[in-house]
Design an enzyme around this catalytic site. Structure first.
Site, PDB file in Angstrom:
ATOM      1  N   ASP A 112      85.810 -20.609  27.921  1.00 45.56           N
ATOM      2  CA  ASP A 112      85.704 -20.214  29.341  1.00 45.56           C
ATOM      3  C   ASP A 112      86.811 -21.042  29.985  1.00 45.56           C
ATOM      4  O   ASP A 112      86.591 -22.030  30.596  1.00 45.56           O
ATOM      5  CB  ASP A 112      84.581 -20.270  29.733  1.00 45.56           C
ATOM      6  CG  ASP A 112      84.524 -19.615  31.190  1.00 45.56           C
ATOM      7  OD1 ASP A 112      85.516 -18.839  31.633  1.00 45.56           O
ATOM      8  OD2 ASP A 112      83.510 -19.812  31.835  1.00 45.56           O
ATOM      9  N   ASP A 338      91.919 -15.390  32.813  1.00 40.83           N
ATOM     10  CA  ASP A 338      90.676 -15.747  32.562  1.00 40.83           C
ATOM     11  C   ASP A 338      90.110 -15.346  31.114  1.00 40.83           C
ATOM     12  O   ASP A 338      90.003 -14.240  30.889  1.00 40.83           O
ATOM     13  CB  ASP A 338      89.840 -15.386  33.491  1.00 40.83           C
ATOM     14  CG  ASP A 338      88.455 -15.777  33.382  1.00 40.83           C
ATOM     15  OD1 ASP A 338      88.276 -16.982  32.671  1.00 40.83           O
ATOM     16  OD2 ASP A 338      87.443 -15.333  34.024  1.00 40.83           O
TER      17      ASP A 338
END
Length: 466
Positions: A112, A338
């Site tokens: 992440d 992301d």
């Protein structure tokens, strides 16, 4: 992390953190295209997860903070870890296996780039107030037995005290509670869609493998020992590997030893479990010297997110009329890359321009209604077979243009149904390039020179698309 999922096209949110105190030829891998059934309705999962993606976008617009800097050291041999799609679990996350503690034990963590806390499901008896972890306390539907990090058995585990400056001023989501000066620094890490992780901060080591197959220890990592976690994002993992930009993330420690470079390559998101990409810390030997690049915007106020400088988007070779302010982080816009968001989310002016341009090219293909997508098509018809899906290109300031495979933006959501795979966020708002649009590319983050390099690849070492 924050996303959006399906069993045919897996979209899942990865929860983004919010402060606790505010509470041409297109090649592809030869793979099975249908992951194993999870027994969950595709649309039910999709509708739940797109809601999480939207909440994450609101969080991204709000979360601007913590000031940091990056220094330089000579590069060393690189670390490489295998990464694979979570399609086999029914999620749209990408997983990496990390070995923590002494002796080292393996844990499955979500990759992440939008998080700044690396944590693992953990039991620590040294803190009398620390509850035992709830391995399957994840909103139900757990798909695997969680591996629990037994902190007391690790010789390198060192809790961070609540009275330390680190706890009181630097660590994200640390609590003000401090029963005694020696008590562990506790956190309540809240995610945008309602997931959460509670536990204590500690210093710990990770054992990593270099490209030359030797192993080494990364010492002084700050991790979270999570005793309680709630949320669908954590059903199939043991925690989160924080790849966000900042002084106390896994990236900050690992890249300090390897030239302030890290990269990843994600296989097709529908890949089976035995197809792996990679996460690399240090120079990536699979990148070409003339690979396209974009400018990374690493201002302290934007941490932990990786903003990239976008010049515009074109469809079918035509540059779309999108206001420049949409790509300007100083005017309420900007774009981030992301790994935790599944769909690409565009600020409303960009979203309208992009989906209008693509749908115009598909005007003769019969449409079907699939909530929450705006444009979905019956792909069994003759019109679909004759349709020319237009190329889409994201133009970065610098030398880089990203032209992803068509399957990355006209995506399979059900049998013989394709949808334009973008979501929208209100303007002003930050746009997010999600992991489906990133798939089958190497992405290298050069933190020292603030550059993002990328190249098309099926993520198998030495195999590229040209």
């Amino acid at each position: 992390m924050h996303r959006f999922i399906l069993p045919i096209f897996f979209l899942i949110f990865s929860p983004a953190p919010v402060p606790a105190f505010s509470a041409g030829s297109h090649f592809r891998l030869t793979l099975h295209r249908r992951p194993e059934s999870t027994g969950i309705s595709r649309l039910e999962i999709l509708r739940t997860m797109i809601h999480g993606d939207r909440r994450r976008q609101r969080m991204i617009s709000d979360k601007i903070g913590r000031r940091r800097r990056v220094c330089s050291v000579p590069p060393s041999p690189a670390i490489e870890m295998p990464v694979w799609s979570g399609a086999y679990t029914g999620t749209g996350q990408y997983f990496v296996r990390v070995r923590l503690g002494t002796p080292a034990k393996p844990f499955l963590l979500v990759t992440d780039t939008g998080s700044d806390l690396t944590w693992v499901t953990c039991r620590y008896h040294g803190d009398a107030d620390s509850p035992a972890p709830s391995p399957d306390d994840n909103g139900g539907g757990g798909r695997r037995s969680k591996r629990i990090f037994k902190a007391d058995l690790s010789r390198s585990f060192r809790p961070i005290s609540c009275s330390s400056d680190l706890c009181q001023t630097e660590l994200p989501f640390s609590l003000s509670t401090c029963p005694t000066p020696a008590s562990p620094c506790a956190y309540d890490y809240q995610y945008a869609e309602g997931s959460s992780a509670q536990g204590i901060f500690a210093n710990e080591s990770a054992t990593v493998e270099l490209l030359n197959r030797h192993r080494m220890k990364l010492k002084g990592l700050i991790i979270g020992c999570t005793s309680t976690s709630v949320g669908s994002s954590f059903i199939s993992s043991d925690g989160v590997l924080a790849l966000g930009y900042g002084p106390n993330t896994f990236v900050s420690r690992a890249t300090a030893k390897f030239g302030y470079l890290f990269s990843y390559c994600f296989v097709d998101h529908l890949s089976p479990r035995n197809a792996t990409g990679h996460l690399t810390f240090g120079p990536n030997p699979d990148l070409f010297p003339d690979s396209p690049s974009a400018r990374l915007i690493l201002e302290p106020k934007l941490q932990p997110f990786y903003y990239i400088s976008v010049a515009g988007i074109s469809v079918a070779g035509e540059l779309l009329r999108i206001p420049a302010s949409v790509w300007n982080d100083s005017s309420g816009g900007g774009a981030i890359l992301d790994s935790g968001t599944t769909l690409t989310v565009l600020a409303e002016p960009a979203y309208k321009a992009v989906v209008s341009a693509i749908s115009t090219q598909l005007i003769n293909v019969p449409r079907v209604e699939i909530d929450p997508f705006e444009y979905c098509y019956n792909w069994t018809t003759a019109a679909a077979a004759a349709a020319a899906v237009p190329d889409l290109t994201v133009h970065f300031t610098g030398s880089g243009n990203l032209t992803p495979p068509r399957k990355s933006y006209l995506i399979d959501v059900a049998d013989e149904v394709k949808c334009i795979g973008f979501s929208s966020t209100p303007w002003p708002g930050v746009s997010t390039i999600g992991n489906i649009l990133q798939q089958e590319h190497i992405w290298e983050f050069d933190l020292k020179n603030q550059r993002l390099r990328f190249h098309r690849s099926n993520c198998t070492q030495g195999t590229f698309y040209h």
